[in-house]
Motif scaffolding. Structure first.
Motif, mmCIF file in Angstrom:
data_model
loop_
_atom_site.group_PDB
_atom_site.id
_atom_site.type_symbol
_atom_site.label_atom_id
_atom_site.label_comp_id
_atom_site.label_asym_id
_atom_site.label_seq_id
_atom_site.Cartn_x
_atom_site.Cartn_y
_atom_site.Cartn_z
ATOM 1 N N CYS A 85 0.995 -1.406 -0.275
ATOM 2 C CA CYS A 85 -0.069 -0.063 0.446
ATOM 3 C C CYS A 85 0.790 1.008 -0.195
ATOM 4 C CB CYS A 85 -0.630 -0.379 1.550
ATOM 5 S SG CYS A 85 -1.749 -1.538 1.431
ATOM 6 N N ARG A 86 0.523 1.889 -0.191
ATOM 7 C CA ARG A 86 0.997 2.882 -0.645
ATOM 8 C C ARG A 86 1.881 3.947 0.903
ATOM 9 N NH1 ARG A 86 -1.370 6.851 -5.975
ATOM 10 N NH2 ARG A 86 -1.521 4.946 -7.311
ATOM 11 N N ASP A 87 0.314 3.958 1.652
ATOM 12 C CA ASP A 87 0.679 4.828 3.082
ATOM 13 C C ASP A 87 1.531 3.011 3.825
ATOM 14 O OD1 ASP A 87 -1.257 2.614 3.270
ATOM 15 O OD2 ASP A 87 -2.608 4.121 4.765
ATOM 16 N N LYS A 140 0.900 0.750 5.832
ATOM 17 C CA LYS A 140 0.438 -0.416 6.467
ATOM 18 C C LYS A 140 -0.209 -0.835 6.244
ATOM 19 C CE LYS A 140 -0.451 4.188 8.507
ATOM 20 N NZ LYS A 140 -1.924 5.288 9.542
ATOM 21 N N GLY A 141 0.190 -1.660 5.164
ATOM 22 C CA GLY A 141 0.183 -2.879 4.677
ATOM 23 C C GLY A 141 0.608 -3.264 2.965
ATOM 24 N N TYR A 142 -0.452 -4.600 2.869
ATOM 25 C CA TYR A 142 0.322 -4.836 1.444
ATOM 26 C C TYR A 142 -1.020 -6.220 1.018
ATOM 27 C CZ TYR A 142 2.149 -9.703 2.787
ATOM 28 O OH TYR A 142 1.543 -11.245 4.054
ATOM 29 N N ALA A 143 -0.831 -6.189 -0.718
ATOM 30 C CA ALA A 143 -2.161 -7.419 -0.944
ATOM 31 C C ALA A 143 -0.822 -8.081 -1.682
ATOM 32 C CB ALA A 143 -2.841 -6.661 -2.433
ATOM 33 N N TRP A 144 -1.609 -9.381 -2.028
ATOM 34 C CA TRP A 144 -1.017 -10.445 -2.640
ATOM 35 C C TRP A 144 -1.967 -10.946 -3.461
ATOM 36 C CZ3 TRP A 144 -2.449 -10.671 2.408
ATOM 37 C CH2 TRP A 144 -3.586 -11.653 2.800
ATOM 38 N N VAL A 145 -1.204 -11.756 -4.551
ATOM 39 C CA VAL A 145 -1.560 -12.299 -5.620
ATOM 40 C C VAL A 145 -1.003 -13.841 -5.903
ATOM 41 C CG1 VAL A 145 -2.372 -12.997 -7.728
ATOM 42 C CG2 VAL A 145 -2.603 -11.072 -7.585
ATOM 43 N N PHE A 146 -1.461 -14.823 -5.013
ATOM 44 C CA PHE A 146 -0.901 -16.059 -5.349
ATOM 45 C C PHE A 146 -1.315 -17.274 -6.008
ATOM 46 C CE2 PHE A 146 1.699 -18.982 -1.568
ATOM 47 C CZ PHE A 146 2.441 -19.860 -2.789
ATOM 48 N N ARG A 147 -0.614 -17.670 -7.327
ATOM 49 C CA ARG A 147 -1.824 -19.015 -7.686
ATOM 50 C C ARG A 147 -0.456 -20.220 -7.371
ATOM 51 N NH1 ARG A 147 -2.063 -18.961 -14.588
ATOM 52 N NH2 ARG A 147 -3.202 -20.781 -14.484
ATOM 53 N N LYS A 148 -1.564 -22.095 -7.291
ATOM 54 C CA LYS A 148 -1.447 -22.256 -6.592
ATOM 55 C C LYS A 148 -1.506 -23.672 -7.882
ATOM 56 C CE LYS A 148 -2.347 -20.565 -2.717
ATOM 57 N NZ LYS A 148 -2.963 -20.827 -1.135
ATOM 58 N N ASN A 162 -3.894 -24.672 -10.472
ATOM 59 C CA ASN A 162 -5.191 -24.062 -10.791
ATOM 60 C C ASN A 162 -5.638 -23.266 -9.726
ATOM 61 O OD1 ASN A 162 -5.087 -24.871 -13.576
ATOM 62 N ND2 ASN A 162 -5.643 -26.811 -12.790
ATOM 63 N N PHE A 163 -5.616 -23.459 -7.965
ATOM 64 C CA PHE A 163 -5.928 -22.497 -7.427
ATOM 65 C C PHE A 163 -5.583 -20.540 -7.371
ATOM 66 C CE2 PHE A 163 -6.940 -26.657 -6.254
ATOM 67 C CZ PHE A 163 -8.030 -26.614 -5.734
ATOM 68 N N LEU A 164 -6.039 -20.605 -6.989
ATOM 69 C CA LEU A 164 -6.025 -18.711 -6.991
ATOM 70 C C LEU A 164 -6.727 -18.192 -5.239
ATOM 71 C CD1 LEU A 164 -4.329 -16.500 -8.793
ATOM 72 C CD2 LEU A 164 -6.648 -15.936 -9.326
ATOM 73 N N ASN A 165 -4.940 -17.702 -5.356
ATOM 74 C CA ASN A 165 -5.673 -16.540 -3.357
ATOM 75 C C ASN A 165 -5.507 -14.677 -4.067
ATOM 76 O OD1 ASN A 165 -4.416 -15.383 -1.330
ATOM 77 N ND2 ASN A 165 -5.515 -17.678 -0.197
ATOM 78 N N ILE A 166 -6.057 -14.479 -3.521
ATOM 79 C CA ILE A 166 -5.731 -12.635 -3.545
ATOM 80 C C ILE A 166 -6.368 -12.789 -2.252
ATOM 81 C CG2 ILE A 166 -6.862 -10.845 -5.180
ATOM 82 C CD1 ILE A 166 -7.878 -12.822 -6.899
ATOM 83 N N GLY A 167 -5.699 -11.416 -1.755
ATOM 84 C CA GLY A 167 -5.842 -10.857 -0.209
ATOM 85 C C GLY A 167 -5.153 -9.444 -0.147
ATOM 86 N N LEU A 168 -5.409 -8.349 1.208
ATOM 87 C CA LEU A 168 -4.812 -8.350 1.087
ATOM 88 C C LEU A 168 -4.921 -7.052 3.127
ATOM 89 C CD1 LEU A 168 -5.685 -3.973 -0.468
ATOM 90 C CD2 LEU A 168 -5.762 -4.192 2.317
ATOM 91 N N ASN A 195 -10.531 -3.139 -2.573
ATOM 92 C CA ASN A 195 -11.874 -3.106 -4.168
ATOM 93 C C ASN A 195 -10.645 -2.129 -5.240
ATOM 94 O OD1 ASN A 195 -13.887 -4.367 -3.555
ATOM 95 N ND2 ASN A 195 -15.005 -2.831 -1.908
ATOM 96 N N SER A 196 -9.770 -1.131 -4.462
ATOM 97 C CA SER A 196 -9.021 -0.694 -5.807
ATOM 98 C C SER A 196 -8.559 -1.266 -5.716
ATOM 99 C CB SER A 196 -8.697 0.307 -4.935
ATOM 100 O OG SER A 196 -9.669 1.393 -4.182
ATOM 101 N N PHE A 197 -7.566 -2.032 -5.000
ATOM 102 C CA PHE A 197 -6.634 -4.007 -5.690
ATOM 103 C C PHE A 197 -6.750 -4.199 -6.561
ATOM 104 C CE2 PHE A 197 -4.544 -7.407 -4.774
ATOM 105 C CZ PHE A 197 -2.881 -7.483 -5.738
ATOM 106 N N VAL A 198 -7.833 -4.889 -6.474
ATOM 107 C CA VAL A 198 -8.639 -5.916 -7.385
ATOM 108 C C VAL A 198 -9.309 -4.666 -8.805
ATOM 109 C CG1 VAL A 198 -10.537 -7.108 -7.930
ATOM 110 C CG2 VAL A 198 -9.619 -7.258 -5.432
#
Length: 374
Positions: free
Chosen positions: A194-196, A198-206, A208-214, A227-230
């Motif tokens: 994140c620009r401030d 105070k956190g981070y987001a991720w895209v992690f593919r395993k 055929n499984f996909l994990n997305i979060g923040l 939502n902005s990240f997605v």
């Protein structure tokens, strides 16, 4: 009333590892968990080779029947800026599905299990704990994550004044069309700060499984950040546009911000229940496993379950993870020296993103595996 030498509340990696480490101790052990296993556990889910080594697991054999995504690269950036990709050559980590991994760890434990059982009551009767008016023990272990009911026995517990990381994520199996539309690669997890800071987001593919979060150190406008990240990832083709279902929320404590005591007379906390997630990355699997191994060593040697007899556990945690800094209010991942305007430049540096962000903060390659004699 059914008596046990120790009762572990929580059947995740911390609880199952503790029971496994005490497998030939002669102690009668009960693991209680509110869910039946295997159970859904949304998690980015990467495990370094050091964790497999500490757990005595052959990664190759595990991968024959379970999802095991080798990771050789990382793609790192600050939101709104280009990413930097680093190739580490060898496999530096593995992607796993907690649905499978946690069940594997629990299934190999030869201890009594009370699964799909909610802890409704914990009472102190003399020198013993009584759980749900059904089980009693002199030693109670909290291994049930951030909201573990045992943590409430040692201070504020969940809902107290500690700084909590709030996260939202989703994991799903992609359709053939989604797989074709997804530019994210399995061997290259993506981390976006994140620009401030105070956190981070991720895209992690395993596979055929996909994990997305923040995750962020507070939940202020967490959904807006997510939502902005997605939207950005969809626009860039990193993830498919038609994501299923809603993102699930969870919370945890970072080690340097947590203020929970680790033990008292007849009680110990391990894993996320103790607030042991790494401060720079938020990863909790390795600290959970290592805290369980350290706890097992102390339990084996203790002549009683007084706080004094269990205190070596607290000392071992401090030696392994460092001394907690009380009442800190810095950003949860980034030290002061990486703040703006320096941050944008550093996040575009191959050396910094590889040597500091990935190898030190996320992989902890400077820390050797914990091999405790138990």
């Amino acid at each position: 009333m059914d008596y046990y030498d120790l009762i572990i509340v929580g059947g995740g990696p911390a609880g199952s590892t503790l029971a496994w480490a005490l497998r030939d101790s002669g102690k009668r052990i009960l693991i209680i968990d509110k869910q039946a296993f295997p159970r859904d556990k949304t998690c980015a889910g990467w495990v370094t080779p050091t964790v497999f080594e500490s757990l005595g697991i052959d990664a190759g054999l595990y991968g024959k029947n379970h999802t095991l995504q080798p990771i050789r690269r990382f793609r790192i950036g600050m939101m709104g800026h280009p990413a930097v990709e680093n190739d580490h050559g060898d496999v530096v980590s593995y992607g796993i599905r907690r649905y499978e991994f946690d069940n594997f760890l629990l299934d190999r434990v030869n201890a009594d299990k009370a699964l799909d059982q909610v802890v409704r009551s914990i009472e102190r009767q003399g020198h013993r704990w009584v759980i749900n008016d059904t089980w009693e023990t002199p030693l109670l272990i909290g291994a049930g994550g951030h909201f573990c009911p045992v943590a409430k026995l040692l201070g504020d517990g969940p809902g107290g004044h500690e700084t909590v990381v709030a996260a939202k994520e989703v994991e799903f199996e992609m359709t053939p069309q989604q797989t074709a539309d997804c530019k994210a690669r399995g061997d290259t997890p993506e981390l976006w700060f994140c620009r401030d800071l105070k956190g981070y987001a991720w895209v992690f593919r395993k596979g055929n499984f996909l994990n997305i979060g923040l995750g962020r150190e507070d939940n202020h406008k967490l959904s807006d950040h997510l939502n902005s990240f997605v939207e950005e990832m969809v626009a860039n083709g990193r993830i498919p546009a038609d994501l299923p279902g809603r993102f699930k929320g969870h919370a945890y404590l970072l080690y340097s911000h947590a203020e929970r005591p680790l033990l008292d007379d007849g009680v110990m906390l391990i894993g996320d229940a103790a607030g042991l997630a790494y401060t720079q990355s938020g990863e909790g699997i390795r600290p959970a496993v290592e805290s369980a191994l350290l706890a097992a060593q102390v339990i084996r040697r203790a002549t009683d379950v007084s706080a004094q007899a269990l205190q070596p556990y607290g000392e071992a945690i401090a030696e392994r993870f460092g001394t907690r800094a009380m009442h800190r209010h810095d950003s949860w991942q980034i030290p002061h020296w990486v703040r703006n305007p320096l941050a944008g430049t550093l996040m575009r540096s191959h050396w910094f993103t590889r040597k500091v962000v990935t190898e030190r903060w996320f992989l902890h390659q400077d820390i050797p595996p914990l091999m405790v004699a138990v």
